[in-house]
Design a protein around this motif. Structure first.
Motif, short mmCIF file in Angstrom:
data_model
loop_
_atom_site.label_atom_id
_atom_site.label_comp_id
_atom_site.label_asym_id
_atom_site.label_seq_id
_atom_site.Cartn_x
_atom_site.Cartn_y
_atom_site.Cartn_z
N TRP A 28 38.87 29.87 43.81
CA TRP A 28 39.11 30.79 42.69
C TRP A 28 37.91 31.73 42.48
O TRP A 28 38.08 32.93 42.30
CB TRP A 28 39.39 30.01 41.42
CG TRP A 28 39.64 30.92 40.25
CD1 TRP A 28 38.75 31.30 39.29
CD2 TRP A 28 40.86 31.61 39.96
NE1 TRP A 28 39.34 32.17 38.41
CE2 TRP A 28 40.64 32.38 38.80
CE3 TRP A 28 42.12 31.64 40.57
CZ2 TRP A 28 41.63 33.18 38.24
CZ3 TRP A 28 43.11 32.44 40.01
CH2 TRP A 28 42.85 33.19 38.85
N SER A 32 39.06 35.58 43.19
CA SER A 32 39.47 36.26 41.96
C SER A 32 38.58 37.46 41.63
O SER A 32 38.85 38.18 40.67
CB SER A 32 39.47 35.29 40.78
OG SER A 32 38.16 34.79 40.53
N ILE A 103 45.41 37.91 43.54
CA ILE A 103 45.15 37.64 42.13
C ILE A 103 44.33 38.73 41.43
O ILE A 103 44.59 39.06 40.26
CB ILE A 103 44.47 36.26 41.98
CG1 ILE A 103 45.48 35.19 42.30
CG2 ILE A 103 43.92 36.05 40.58
CD1 ILE A 103 46.84 35.40 41.68
N LEU A 107 44.95 40.25 37.59
CA LEU A 107 43.95 40.19 36.53
C LEU A 107 43.57 41.58 36.04
O LEU A 107 43.43 41.82 34.83
CB LEU A 107 42.71 39.44 37.02
CG LEU A 107 42.90 37.95 37.36
CD1 LEU A 107 41.63 37.38 37.97
CD2 LEU A 107 43.30 37.16 36.12
N VAL A 117 43.50 36.93 29.08
CA VAL A 117 43.63 35.83 30.03
C VAL A 117 43.08 34.57 29.37
O VAL A 117 41.88 34.44 29.13
CB VAL A 117 42.89 36.13 31.34
CG1 VAL A 117 42.98 34.93 32.28
CG2 VAL A 117 43.44 37.38 32.00
N GLY A 120 42.51 30.96 34.02
CA GLY A 120 42.84 31.32 35.39
C GLY A 120 42.17 30.35 36.34
O GLY A 120 40.99 30.03 36.19
N THR A 234 52.43 32.09 38.18
CA THR A 234 51.98 31.19 39.23
C THR A 234 52.85 31.39 40.46
O THR A 234 53.63 32.34 40.55
CB THR A 234 52.01 29.73 38.73
OG1 THR A 234 51.38 28.88 39.70
CG2 THR A 234 53.42 29.25 38.45
N ILE A 325 47.67 31.58 36.13
CA ILE A 325 47.10 32.51 35.15
C ILE A 325 47.92 32.43 33.87
O ILE A 325 49.13 32.68 33.88
CB ILE A 325 47.10 33.95 35.66
CG1 ILE A 325 46.32 34.06 36.97
CG2 ILE A 325 46.50 34.89 34.63
CD1 ILE A 325 46.41 35.41 37.62
#
Length: 330
Positions: A28, A32, A103, A107, A117, A120, A234, A325
């Motif tokens: 992640w 991300s 992702i 975001l 958010v 995440g 997701t 998320i």
């Protein structure tokens, strides 16, 4: 992905209960980060970021895969927790085969449109990393059962369900009027089959996904789902850019893979004997869905009709990792 000493030590010496959560946190953190520049080249670069970790998990730490289901942070379990602990309106959107690569666009789009958010992270798919395995973990007989509008065996109790493959604006206009929604859309998996063909692959797929995740129609749909509801976006699994994997050169290994796996990266098998090669070429795993064998690592081989440039079902990290998320409208 370069490995620091702490993560490498965890992979080689720590039990799965320690190593798998660290792996998913690392995925992640790396994937991300915001995307700048050309979508195709950026997604290819990000895919390469995970190559080193996949190598360790197939060459020296392959035994960690035997503990994956028990210790990797389960997406299905997290969805059950979200559903049971969220009071008031709530919704889950499953985008079939969305991977961690994409992702940052979600975001960035959420921030641009005023969503907050809440959380995440990267979570684990079922094994094999395909649609049916994930559906069964959620109590569904098959994904298609969602078309009925409600499913008695569904673990997300009280959910109004829908299965979509239509354009986003049409989906927004036909969304069920319910405070508790579970929606599964067949995109982007519907693209993978087209872009898996010879001459295609990750780069053109990236361009197509980027266009969708920047489109007003897509975000109109997201806005409708999040109106009056906490929304989780997701996927059921990710995918492998298998067209970029390294060729197997050993003749016996190539013949073994082609004969047993064809163009796939996993197979149902009652043969749970360990591989005869060291490091192993594949690994037997007793999964919640049954006994299977999985090809280890980023290996590629030739088959009649041509190899797939994109695939899922196997156990490379970007196949088994799903984004999670949680968004709320501000």
């Amino acid at each position: 992905m370069s490995l620091d000493a702490k993560l490498l030590d965890s992979l080689l010496t720590q039990p799965g209960s320690t190593a798998w959560p660290q792996i998913f946190e690392e995925l992640w953190d790396r994937l991300s980060a915001p995307i700048d520049g050309d979508p195709a080249s950026e997604l290819v670069r990000r895919d390469k970021m995970v190559e080193g970790l996949d190598l360790v998990l197939s060459s020296s730490a392959w035994d960690l895969w035997r503990t994956f289901e028990a210790n990797a942070p389960s997406n299905a379990k997290q969805l059950e927790t979200f559903w049971s602990q969220t009071y008031g309106g709530k919704a889950v959107l499953v985008l079939d085969a969305l991977s961690l690569r994409e992702i940052p666009w979600l975001l960035q789009g959420a921030a641009k449109r005023g969503f907050a958010v809440v959380e995440g992270k990267a979570l684990a798919s079922a094994l094999p990393s395909d649609t049916t395995s994930f559906a069964k973990l959620l109590g569904l007989p098959q994904r298609s059962a969602l078309s009925a509008g409600s499913v008695a065996s569904f673990k997300l109790a009280g959910a109004t369900t829908a299965l979509f493959d239509q354009p986003w604006r049409e989906c927004a206009d036909t969304l069920p009027n319910s405070p508790s929604l579970f929606v599964w859309h067949e995109w982007p998996d519907s693209l993978l089959h087209d872009y898996a063909a010879p001459g295609k692959g990750l780069a053109p797929l990236a361009q197509s996904i980027s266009q969708t995740l920047h489109s007003e129609d897509f975000w109109t749909f997201i806005d409708r789902m999040a109106t009056g509801r906490s929304l989780v976006i997701t996927s059921d699994h990710g995918y492998a850019a298998s067209g970029q994997f390294s060729d197997v050169h050993d003749v016996q290994q190539k013949e073994y893979l082609a004969f047993n796996y064809g163009a796939e990266r996993f197979m149902s098998s009652g043969n749970q004997a360990d591989s005869t090669w060291t490091p192993p070429l594949d690994i037997p795993l007793a999964t919640a869905r049954g006994n299977y064998r999985f090809v280890l690592g980023r290996r590629s081989w030739s088959v009649a009709g041509g190899r797939k440039n994109l695939a899922h079902g196997g156990i490379s990290l970007l196949e088994v990792a799903s984004p999670y998320i949680e968004l709320v409208k501000q």
